[in-house]
Every structure is written in C-alpha cells, then in structure tokens.
Write a protein that holds these residues in place. Structure first.
Motif, mmCIF file in Angstrom:
data_model
loop_
_atom_site.group_PDB
_atom_site.id
_atom_site.type_symbol
_atom_site.label_atom_id
_atom_site.label_comp_id
_atom_site.label_asym_id
_atom_site.label_seq_id
_atom_site.Cartn_x
_atom_site.Cartn_y
_atom_site.Cartn_z
ATOM 1 N N ASN A 6 0.857 -1.181 0.000
ATOM 2 C CA ASN A 6 0.000 0.000 0.000
ATOM 3 C C ASN A 6 0.898 1.239 0.000
ATOM 4 N N GLU A 90 -6.645 4.968 7.738
ATOM 5 C CA GLU A 90 -6.434 6.382 7.410
ATOM 6 C C GLU A 90 -7.682 6.992 6.776
ATOM 7 N N GLU A 157 -5.564 -4.476 10.909
ATOM 8 C CA GLU A 157 -4.491 -3.491 11.030
ATOM 9 C C GLU A 157 -4.752 -2.617 12.254
ATOM 10 N N GLY A 192 0.431 -3.458 9.606
ATOM 11 C CA GLY A 192 0.860 -2.547 10.674
ATOM 12 C C GLY A 192 2.316 -2.809 10.993
ATOM 13 N N VAL A 194 4.705 -4.027 9.255
ATOM 14 C CA VAL A 194 5.339 -5.247 8.738
ATOM 15 C C VAL A 194 6.573 -4.825 7.954
ATOM 16 N N VAL A 213 1.358 -4.295 3.588
ATOM 17 C CA VAL A 213 2.564 -3.560 3.987
ATOM 18 C C VAL A 213 2.518 -2.131 3.461
ATOM 19 N N GLY A 214 2.756 -1.174 4.345
ATOM 20 C CA GLY A 214 2.799 0.232 3.942
ATOM 21 C C GLY A 214 4.243 0.672 3.733
#
Ligand code: PGA
Length: 236
Positions: A6, A90, A157, A192, A194, A213-214
């Motif tokens: 993401n 978000e 998350e 969160g 990762v 994964v962000g």
C-alpha cells in the motif's frame, strides 16, 4: 500467501513504473505463485495485467457523477482495475469516513464483482479497555459488511501499529485472527509495521494468510524479500 503493498500518497507515476518493473521481474524470475497486489496512487494507474495485480486505495461508489475530488467505477474500468481497499484506518480516522459510508462503498464494489480488501483495526485506547471493548469495536466495523462475499480478503491493522514501528505480540495477532476466522472464511491479512525483519514470524502465525505492507513496501527490494519469505514458508 497474499502480499499487498500500500503506497498511500507516495511515489510518482515514474517511480511506480520503475518499482513495478523490479517486482514483476522478481515474481517471474522466481516463479512466485503467491498473490501479489500493489496499491499505487491514482496518478500511477496503468492498464496492465501482468503477474502483479494493481488495486486502488479508494474510490467513490458510483458509475460517475458530481463527486468532486473522487474517482468512480468509470475511471477504474478504463484501467481494468477490479481490486479495491476499503475501510483503511487512514480513511476512517484521517479522512473521517463513517461505517455507513464504508458499508455503502463495500456494497457497491461487491455488486460490481471487485476483489475487496476490507480493513479493520482498533486505536490504542480501545485495546487498553480490554478484550470485550476491543471485540465490540471490531464487530462494529463489520456492520453492513457481507463477510460471506466471495471475493473478500480481510486485513487486521491495529491503528496504533500503522506507520509506528510498533507491532502487536504474536499472541495478540493470533487471538484477533482466530476471532476473525470465526466470523469469515475470507483470507486474513495482518498489517501494521510489517517489514523484512518481522514478516516471516508474522506470516507463519496461525490464521495469517498474508500481509498488507505500507512503509516497508516502498522499497521494491524489501517488498521482493518479503515475497521471497512467503514463498519459502510454503515450501516448508
Ligand atoms: P505500515 O502501514 O506498514 O506503514 O505500518 C500499513 C498500512 O497502513 O496498510
């Protein structure tokens, strides 16, 4: 395993193209058969259907119309997009999306046959109130959501773990994923903070079917490493 990147509001169109080239060649060179999905910003959407799926981080639930600042089904169809993130924390907490709007979005895109990655997760003050408050909060995030939708993936998350470097304990992840498993047969992702260092220990937990994964996905090499870890796990 399912691995999602993401990007949020990061990367230009050009950067995204370079990133996709790295990930796509990694996936084909290593004959990866994990599901890999990338969620770039809208400006980087392309009409491509290769070995990595492209999804959107958000869209407005309408064919088209007077929704200033939004994009709708018509624009997604142009790019062949059939995958969407709904309910990301978000969107809920920064952009103020309410459960009713989120459920309407879910219904619309489910009706259109989209693969939906549906996100739930609690803020820290809810977790601190104990298990009953926690599950009550998570249950409320399923209001109006068809947990039996065939093309559903659920992502847990915790808000306090997103972008903070904090992760829940493995017990906390397992407990939540076990509770989610009793609600739905959909694959369950954890998201969160990762990163390469913890991806393996998270992916090998019971009822964890992948990761969302962000920050750590912004490096194509790191994301590829996580994909490799998932592929390795399967071979064991
Ligand atoms: P993070 O974000 O990996 O940067 O914590 C995850 C997400 O928001 O999906």
């Amino acid at each position: 395993m399912i691995l999602c990147a993401n990007f949020k509001a990061n990367k230009t169109r050009q950067e995204t193209q370079a990133y996709m080239a790295v990930v796509e060649s990694f996936v084909s060179a290593n004959e990866i058969d994990e599901a890999v999905i990338v969620f770039p910003p809208f400006t980087a959407l392309e009409h491509i259907s290769r070995n990595v799926l492209i999804g959107v981080q958000n869209a407005y639930p309408a064919q088209n119309g007077a929704y200033t600042g939004e994009i709708t089904l018509e624009q997604l169809e142009e790019f062949g997009i059939k995958t969407i993130l709904i309910g990301h924390s978000e969107r809920r907490h920064v952009l103020g999306e309410m459960q009713e709007q989120i459920a309407a979005k879910f219904r619309f895109f489910a009706e259109k046959g989209f693969a939906i990655i549906y996100c739930v997760g609690e803020p820290i003050e809810i977790r601190e109130q104990g298990n009953e408050a926690l599950m009550h909060y998570i249950d409320a995030q399923f209001e109006g959501i068809d947990v039996n939708y065939a093309d559903l993936i659920v992502a847990y998350e915790p808000v306090w773990a997103i972008g903070t470097g904090l992760t829940p304990t493995t017990d906390q992840i397992v407990d939540m994923h076990t509770a989610l498993r009793s609600k739905t047969h959909a694959p369950l992702l954890y998201g969160g903070s990762v990163k390469v260092d913890n991806a393996r220990s998270i992916m090998e937990l019971q009822n964890v079917d992948g990761v969302l994964v962000g920050s750590a996905s912004l490096s194509a090499n790191d994301f590829c490493e996580m994909i490799a870890l998932a592929a390795e796990l399967k071979q064991q």
